[in-house]
Design a protein around this motif. Structure first.
Motif, short mmCIF file in Angstrom:
data_model
loop_
_atom_site.label_atom_id
_atom_site.label_comp_id
_atom_site.label_asym_id
_atom_site.label_seq_id
_atom_site.Cartn_x
_atom_site.Cartn_y
_atom_site.Cartn_z
N PHE A 82 12.41 16.97 -10.58
CA PHE A 82 13.42 15.94 -10.08
C PHE A 82 13.10 16.29 -8.39
CE2 PHE A 82 17.59 16.38 -7.78
CZ PHE A 82 18.03 15.31 -7.89
N ILE A 83 12.63 17.39 -7.83
CA ILE A 83 12.54 17.56 -6.58
C ILE A 83 11.51 16.68 -6.04
CG2 ILE A 83 11.91 19.20 -4.87
CD1 ILE A 83 13.50 21.28 -5.97
N ASN A 84 10.52 16.60 -6.85
CA ASN A 84 9.15 15.87 -6.57
C ASN A 84 9.53 14.37 -6.50
OD1 ASN A 84 6.51 17.13 -6.14
ND2 ASN A 84 7.04 18.15 -7.95
N VAL A 85 10.40 13.89 -7.46
CA VAL A 85 10.87 12.55 -7.63
C VAL A 85 11.70 12.08 -6.52
CG1 VAL A 85 11.89 10.86 -9.14
CG2 VAL A 85 10.32 12.36 -10.19
N ARG A 86 12.58 12.96 -6.43
CA ARG A 86 13.78 12.75 -5.02
C ARG A 86 13.67 12.76 -3.75
NH1 ARG A 86 16.85 10.91 -2.21
NH2 ARG A 86 19.13 10.95 -2.26
N PHE A 87 12.66 13.92 -3.67
CA PHE A 87 12.51 14.66 -2.17
C PHE A 87 10.96 14.27 -1.46
CE2 PHE A 87 16.36 16.63 -3.50
CZ PHE A 87 17.19 15.95 -2.69
N ASN A 88 9.99 14.43 -2.41
CA ASN A 88 8.58 14.37 -2.20
C ASN A 88 8.26 13.12 -1.90
OD1 ASN A 88 5.94 15.16 -1.50
ND2 ASN A 88 5.55 16.27 -3.47
N HIS A 89 8.18 12.59 -0.60
CA HIS A 89 7.93 11.10 -0.44
C HIS A 89 6.23 10.94 -0.32
CE1 HIS A 89 12.13 10.55 -0.47
NE2 HIS A 89 12.35 11.32 0.61
N ASP A 90 5.52 11.90 -0.15
CA ASP A 90 3.94 11.92 0.08
C ASP A 90 3.48 11.52 -1.18
OD1 ASP A 90 3.87 12.36 2.89
OD2 ASP A 90 4.25 14.47 2.30
N VAL A 91 3.88 11.53 -2.48
CA VAL A 91 3.29 11.33 -3.63
C VAL A 91 4.30 10.70 -4.50
CG1 VAL A 91 3.91 13.52 -4.67
CG2 VAL A 91 1.79 12.09 -5.36
N HIS A 92 4.03 9.49 -5.33
CA HIS A 92 4.97 8.93 -6.28
C HIS A 92 4.54 8.93 -7.73
CE1 HIS A 92 4.36 7.00 -2.06
NE2 HIS A 92 5.88 7.33 -1.99
N LEU A 93 5.33 9.39 -8.48
CA LEU A 93 4.89 9.69 -9.79
C LEU A 93 5.46 8.27 -10.74
CD1 LEU A 93 6.10 13.24 -10.61
CD2 LEU A 93 3.89 12.61 -10.52
N HIS A 94 4.47 7.51 -11.01
CA HIS A 94 4.89 6.29 -11.76
C HIS A 94 4.37 6.53 -13.19
CE1 HIS A 94 5.47 4.32 -8.08
NE2 HIS A 94 4.19 4.65 -7.62
N ILE A 95 5.27 6.91 -14.01
CA ILE A 95 4.97 7.45 -15.31
C ILE A 95 5.02 6.28 -16.17
CG2 ILE A 95 5.93 8.83 -17.52
CD1 ILE A 95 4.78 10.42 -15.01
N ARG A 96 5.95 5.29 -16.05
CA ARG A 96 6.16 4.37 -17.16
C ARG A 96 5.01 3.27 -17.23
NH1 ARG A 96 12.21 1.96 -16.18
NH2 ARG A 96 13.21 3.79 -16.94
N ALA A 97 4.17 3.22 -16.13
CA ALA A 97 2.85 2.21 -16.13
C ALA A 97 1.83 3.08 -16.25
CB ALA A 97 2.99 1.40 -14.84
N PHE A 98 1.75 4.37 -16.75
CA PHE A 98 0.71 5.23 -16.76
C PHE A 98 -0.32 5.00 -17.86
CE2 PHE A 98 -1.27 9.23 -18.50
CZ PHE A 98 -1.99 9.37 -17.48
N ARG A 99 -1.75 4.92 -17.39
CA ARG A 99 -2.69 4.87 -18.39
C ARG A 99 -3.54 6.10 -18.03
NH1 ARG A 99 0.44 2.17 -20.35
NH2 ARG A 99 0.09 -0.01 -21.36
N PRO A 100 -4.06 7.06 -18.93
CA PRO A 100 -4.95 7.90 -18.68
C PRO A 100 -6.29 7.46 -17.99
CG PRO A 100 -4.16 8.29 -20.59
CD PRO A 100 -3.83 6.83 -20.30
N ASP A 101 -6.59 8.18 -16.87
CA ASP A 101 -7.94 7.55 -16.18
C ASP A 101 -9.04 8.71 -16.29
OD1 ASP A 101 -9.90 7.42 -13.80
OD2 ASP A 101 -8.51 5.79 -12.94
N GLY A 102 -10.12 8.60 -17.06
CA GLY A 102 -10.99 9.20 -17.35
C GLY A 102 -11.71 9.89 -16.37
N GLY A 103 -11.88 9.11 -15.25
CA GLY A 103 -12.74 9.45 -14.16
C GLY A 103 -11.76 10.63 -13.44
N ILE A 104 -10.69 10.42 -13.09
CA ILE A 104 -9.63 11.13 -12.44
C ILE A 104 -9.72 12.60 -13.17
CG2 ILE A 104 -7.37 11.71 -11.54
CD1 ILE A 104 -7.21 8.79 -10.80
#
Length: 448
Positions: free
Chosen positions: A215-237
């Motif tokens: 909740f804190i990451n989604v609401r207050f951590n503006h340096d990174v954005h968690l886009h879960i709905r459109a997520f596809r695993p990235d093998g390289g990452i």
């Protein structure tokens, strides 16, 4: 990002204090609730304390894997932020969450399938086997809390938001301390569940803290954005996270191997010797956790400034971290040398445990300052993306030297076994210094 991250601009001394202190405090509290957990269990019986001690390597292994994933996310994400590549930083964050979910599912299956066999490999006592199996089953099946909590906290660390990390740790620690007596002894209308209650208190506090962390990451951590709905695993990452984090995971898992190996060495002496080592490890964690917290803050600071090609900042940050670690470990050495009896009495230690534990604690404490310096040098190498070098140091400290030395010294006496620890830490520090010099010459010398 709308402005430059403080990891690239704040004066180094103030940066290391402001970023590390919240993590150090939160990990100190985390170690405290581990001590509280064992202290409550010890009041059930020595069999219960032995059962939890035998199950502890499983928890260490889960923490090792979670740490590896967290280190990979931490180092890679902070580097991408230092390079101002926001989209790639966001992708690292979401893939880190996916990897943590996969780790949870693996451990849940393994715990259900092999938990009883693991405990039974160390003892024939039916009561210890039953209590240990119940504990292992609960902590593995519900391990989503520990894995996802780790990645949520590393997202905060990698972006410099260590105060939020402290909040989630404190919440988990307080919840565990409250739930422990309720579920172990059946207070306030709760059922008395013994060691199973201790396991439930641990996993419930982790799951609640994990939910708050996201909740804190989604609401207050503006340096990174968690886009879960459109997520596809990235093998390289995922491969890059694993490449960076695997040495840290193996390094941390060596603690589990060390504990299992020492339990095998100590059990022929007595069950009390095994219980003592479990107690000692919880006490050691209380001292080491602030240094590990300092190390966790160091990794993203080094990674960010390496991405930004700030050589002098990396060198000064590492030097400040070494001084802080040396001070913490020196104070810990004095404490353990001066007060071994009160420390062991926290766990309702018997006269037999005091007889073998007091000289044991005083001998092992001689290794603390060596260990603190090794941890910081390894953290610097991890931040530079050279986790393999830190793995070699961990192998020497926690496997290659200590277990063979302990096995040989056990042929002389139980008191001699503890000499293996200062011997191993001394060898580890020598190797850490040599490898750190080699890594910094290759990676930092070419920078302006």
């Amino acid at each position: 990002m709308s402005s430059e991250n403080k990891m690239g601009t704040m004066p180094e001394g103030r940066l290391i204090v402001t970023m590390s202190f919240p993590i150090m405090l939160s990990m100190l509290v985390q170690a405290l609730y581990n001590i509280v957990d064992s202290a409550f269990v010890a009041r059930i019986s020595e069999d219960a304390l032995t059962a939890v001690s035998l199950a502890f390597p499983v928890q260490l292994l889960m923490i090792a894997v979670a740490t590896g994933a967290g280190v990979g996310v931490n180092a890679l994400l902070s580097r991408r932020l230092g390079q101002h590549r926001q989209a790639e930083a966001d992708a690292v964050a979401v893939n880190g969450v996916f990897l943590s979910v996969c780790c949870w599912l693996v451990f849940a299956v393994l715990g259900l399938a092999f938990g009883r066999a693991f405990i039974a490999a160390f003892t024939d006592a039916a009561a210890v086997i039953d209590m240990g199996t119940s504990y292992v089953t609960v902590v593995t099946v519900a391990s989503c809390g520990v894995f996802l909590l780790f990645v949520a906290e590393r997202l905060m660390q990698a972006t410099g938001n260590t105060v939020y990390h402290m909040v989630t740790q404190l919440i988990g620690a307080v919840l565990n301390c409250v739930l422990d007596p309720l579920l172990i002894f059946g207070l306030a209308g709760f059922p008395a569940l013994g060691t199973t209650g201790a396991a439930l208190a641990t996993v419930l506090s982790q799951i609640i803290a994990m939910a708050i962390g996201f909740f804190i990451n989604v609401r207050f951590n503006h340096d990174v954005h968690l886009h879960i709905r459109a997520f596809r695993p990235d093998g390289g990452i995922l491969l890059e996270i694993v490449r960076i984090g695997l040495p840290a995971a193996v390094q941390q898992s060596l603690l589990s191997v060390l504990t299992v190996g020492l339990n095998r060495i100590l059990m022929p002496f007595s069950q009390t010797a095994v219980s003592f080592y479990g107690v000692y490890y919880k006490l050691q964690n209380f001292l080491f956790m602030p240094v590990y917290g300092l190390n966790n803050a160091l990794i993203p600071m080094v990674g960010y400034n390496f991405g930004a090609k700030q050589r002098r900042r990396i060198e000064r940050i590492t030097r400040y971290a070494l001084c802080l670690a040396a001070g913490i470990m020196a104070a810990g050495t004095v404490l353990f040398e001066a007060l071994p009896v009160p420390l062991l009495r926290l766990f309702d230690a018997s006269d037999a445990m005091l007889a073998l534990g007091v000289p044991g604690i005083r001998t092992i404490a001689l290794s603390f300052c060596f260990a603190g310096a090794s941890v910081i040098l390894c953290g610097c190498m991890q931040g530079l993306g050279r986790g393999g070098a830190s793995l070699w140091v961990a192998l020497v400290r926690q496997l290659v030297v200590v277990l063979p030395a302990a096995a040989l010294l056990a042929q002389h006496s139980l008191a001699a076994v503890w000499l293996a620890f200062p011997l191993a830490e001394g060898c580890g520090l020598v190797l850490a210094v040599l490898l750190h010099r080699r890594v910094t010459r290759r990676l930092l010398a070419p920078l302006p």
